[in-house]
Scaffold this motif. Structure first.
Motif, PDB file in Angstrom:
ATOM      1  N   LEU A   1      23.828  43.575  43.084  1.00 31.54           N
ATOM      2  CA  LEU A   1      22.794  43.429  42.052  1.00 31.54           C
ATOM      3  C   LEU A   1      22.062  44.742  41.810  1.00 31.54           C
ATOM      4  O   LEU A   1      21.723  45.067  40.680  1.00 31.54           O
ATOM      5  CB  LEU A   1      21.806  42.326  42.443  1.00 31.54           C
TER       6      LEU A   1
ATOM      7  N   TYR B   1      28.662  40.473  37.006  1.00 29.63           N
ATOM      8  CA  TYR B   1      27.261  40.757  37.341  1.00 29.63           C
ATOM      9  C   TYR B   1      26.328  39.686  36.768  1.00 29.63           C
ATOM     10  O   TYR B   1      25.420  39.224  37.459  1.00 29.63           O
ATOM     11  CB  TYR B   1      26.877  42.147  36.830  1.00 29.63           C
TER      12      TYR B   1
ATOM     13  N   GLY C   1      29.964  43.574  39.502  1.00 26.69           N
ATOM     14  CA  GLY C   1      30.547  42.356  40.046  1.00 26.69           C
ATOM     15  C   GLY C   1      31.756  42.719  40.890  1.00 26.69           C
ATOM     16  O   GLY C   1      31.968  43.883  41.212  1.00 26.69           O
TER      17      GLY C   1
END
Length: 122
Positions: A108, A83, A113
């Motif tokens: 996001l 992330y 991630g």
């Protein structure tokens, strides 16, 4: 199977000649195409090919906003992105996460991630 389809899609977008892809489909491929269409990268039309007994579908690309599509992760080399690193990435991308295939924007928002599948240049 997803990798073969993505390779066909990348080659199709780069060539800009033939706008039809014939492939054996599964739910993951259809999920990828819905995600790409939802984000207005590609508009497509599925044409079911009834003359073949296999689960084959013809995908006709109606329009594309994508200038280039780069395949990042491969079976021999998966690229993981955290992330914090995703915050600094300047391009649009599609990630494979434990929540399915998602775009960079959605990742996001979720703060996660994943495996970097595609890099999209609009």
């Amino acid at each position: 199977m997803l990798i073969k389809f993505i390779n066909k899609l990348v080659n199709n977008i780069k060539s800009k000649r033939d706008k039809t892809i014939i492939f054996y489909y599964n739910n993951r491929i259809l999920e990828l195409m819905r995600l790409i269409e939802k984000n207005n990268y590609i508009r497509y039309k599925l044409i079911n090919r009834q003359e073949t007994p296999s689960p084959e579908i013809e995908l006709s690309i109606v329009s594309s906003n994508i200038k280039n599509l780069t395949f990042i992760s491969k079976p021999s080399r998966t690229v993981h992105i955290k992330y914090t690193k995703l915050l600094t990435v300047a391009y649009d991308c599609i990630l494979s996460t434990n929540q399915g295939l998602i775009t960079k924007k959605h990742a996001l928002e979720l703060g996660i991630g994943g495996i970097l599948l595609l890099k999209i240049h609009v």
